[in-house]
Design a protein around this motif. Structure first.
Motif, short mmCIF file in Angstrom:
data_model
loop_
_atom_site.label_atom_id
_atom_site.label_comp_id
_atom_site.label_asym_id
_atom_site.label_seq_id
_atom_site.Cartn_x
_atom_site.Cartn_y
_atom_site.Cartn_z
N SER A 1 39.52 32.67 41.06
CA SER A 1 40.27 33.07 41.52
C SER A 1 40.34 34.92 41.16
O SER A 1 40.88 35.03 39.67
N SER A 2 41.28 35.87 41.80
CA SER A 2 41.61 37.27 42.03
C SER A 2 43.07 37.16 41.52
O SER A 2 43.11 37.86 40.41
N ARG A 3 43.84 35.65 40.91
CA ARG A 3 44.85 35.94 39.86
C ARG A 3 45.56 35.14 39.01
O ARG A 3 46.22 34.34 38.69
N ARG B 1 39.56 35.61 36.74
CA ARG B 1 38.98 36.93 37.48
C ARG B 1 37.84 37.32 37.22
O ARG B 1 36.52 37.36 38.12
N ASN C 1 35.73 35.31 39.45
CA ASN C 1 35.68 35.52 41.36
C ASN C 1 35.18 37.10 41.73
O ASN C 1 34.44 36.85 42.62
N LEU C 2 35.23 37.20 40.22
CA LEU C 2 34.33 38.78 41.11
C LEU C 2 32.68 38.91 41.13
O LEU C 2 32.36 39.49 42.21
N ARG D 1 32.34 37.23 44.59
CA ARG D 1 32.75 38.31 45.47
C ARG D 1 31.66 39.16 45.33
O ARG D 1 31.03 40.00 46.92
#
Length: 349
Positions: A120-122, A128, A131-132, A135
């Motif tokens: 998750s970006s948060r 994080r 997620n990076l 994505r």
């Protein structure tokens, strides 16, 4: 009338960068800042071929102490030219940058990055980074190769772990040419599981030991990655020996220490074993034998401990049962191997 020239490939976008066809570009995708204020980034090299083809990623060091894959990627990249490459390769040699710098399997908060996908970006630092990676890398690709080694004080035979019931995955696993192909269930939170959810075909390569450049593991990995790229028609045929037909396993298990003591293992990677074969022994500090180590199943040794001191219950030898294996003594049954040269022409010394 002049012939119409084919349209040039579009540039490849990643982060804030556009890579033109026929070019290679190294970029850093921002992760976070260190206490010093310095930027910490996920390193990616994009090989954006001049010609159309698949988009593939290869990554290593999701566990920061697993360095074999970093060298595999370096050697693979050294063979590629974007001028003749067909398709696009995203190479991420170090996913767990924090762990790699510290020589640690985990992140600073002791989280396992390979149990944190899709992230998750948060979320947490692990979330994080995951997620990076998902994505900016995985979401752009149709095939991925995730490079690993054994965990601390364990070494693994070169092997591919994948969904062997999926035809495309099976074909690419066979193209890789590792001595053993293991049908492996997906683990929640792993990169392989998260990538499969996006529709990507994923191979997981295991070979060698953490914090070591085992040359036999590196060489098998380089050859395997290049053969997969060849199978996808991204590179010209690879010069060298054709891949050996890998043995297939759908079940494996670790033989564990029955006593605490000093272990002396005779079992070697790639060795064929039968039930009750002697694989070593446990002794006390005076050399008195406490217990023999015997195989609890027939198969091939695909992993073993390198630790001399073990506690009761510690993993000692990983044996994979071989699909379609014939009983010992039959005319077509493979001979036992002292290393794993008979399985892949690679000898562990």
């Amino acid at each position: 009338m002049a012939a119409t020239r084919p349209a040039a490939r579009a540039s490849f976008g990643i982060g804030t960068v556009k890579v033109r066809p026929g070019h290679t570009r190294e970029i850093g995708l921002p992760i976070t800042k260190l206490v010093t204020g310095s930027e910490l980034s996920l390193p990616v090299r994009v090989v954006h071929g001049r010609h159309d083809g698949p988009v593939v990623w290869v990554n290593a060091a999701i566990h920061g102490d697993e360095v074999v894959g970093v060298e595999v990627i370096r050697r693979v990249l050294a063979t590629l030219s974007p001028k003749t490459f067909r398709g696009t390769l995203l190479a991420v040699p170090i996913v767990n940058v924090h762990g790699f710098m510290a020589g640690d399997r985990y992140l600073p908060d002791r989280r396992d990055l390979n149990r944190s996908f899709p992230g998750s970006s948060r979320g947490s630092l692990a979330g994080r980074i995951a997620n990076l990676m998902m994505r900016e890398v995985v979401a752009k690709c149709e095939v991925g190769i995730d490079l690993h080694t054994g965990s601390d004080r364990r070494t693994n035979l070169p092997q591919i772990r994948a969904d062997l019931d999926d035809p495309r995955t099976r074909a690419l696993a066979e193209a890789f040419g590792a001595p053993v192909m293991l049908h492996a269930k997906l683990r929640d939170g792993s990169l392989r599981a998260a990538a499969r959810e996006t529709g990507a075909t994923v191979l997981l390569y295991e070979a060698g030991e953490a914090m070591r450049f085992d040359q036999w593991a590196i060489e098998a990995g380089v050859a395997g990655v290049l053969r997969v790229l060849e199978a996808l028609d991204m590179v010209d045929p690879v010069v060298g020996a054709p891949p050996v037909a890998g043995l297939v396993s759908r079940r494996s298990g670790w033989l564990r220490a029955g006593r605490t003591g000093i272990v002396h293992l005779d079992a070697t990677l790639g060795q064929r074993v039968e039930v009750d074969d002697r694989l070593g022994g446990l002794s006390n500090s005076f050399g008195r034998t406490l217990r023999l180590v015997r195989a609890d199943r027939a198969g091939v040794v695909i992993g073993r401990t390198t630790a001399p001191l073990v506690n009761r219950g510690d993993a000692l030898v990983h044996i994979a049962e071989i699909e379609g294996a014939q009983p010992p003594g039959t005319p077509d049954s493979p001979a036992a191997s002292d290393g794993f040269d008979a399985l892949g022409e690679i000898q562990v010394l």
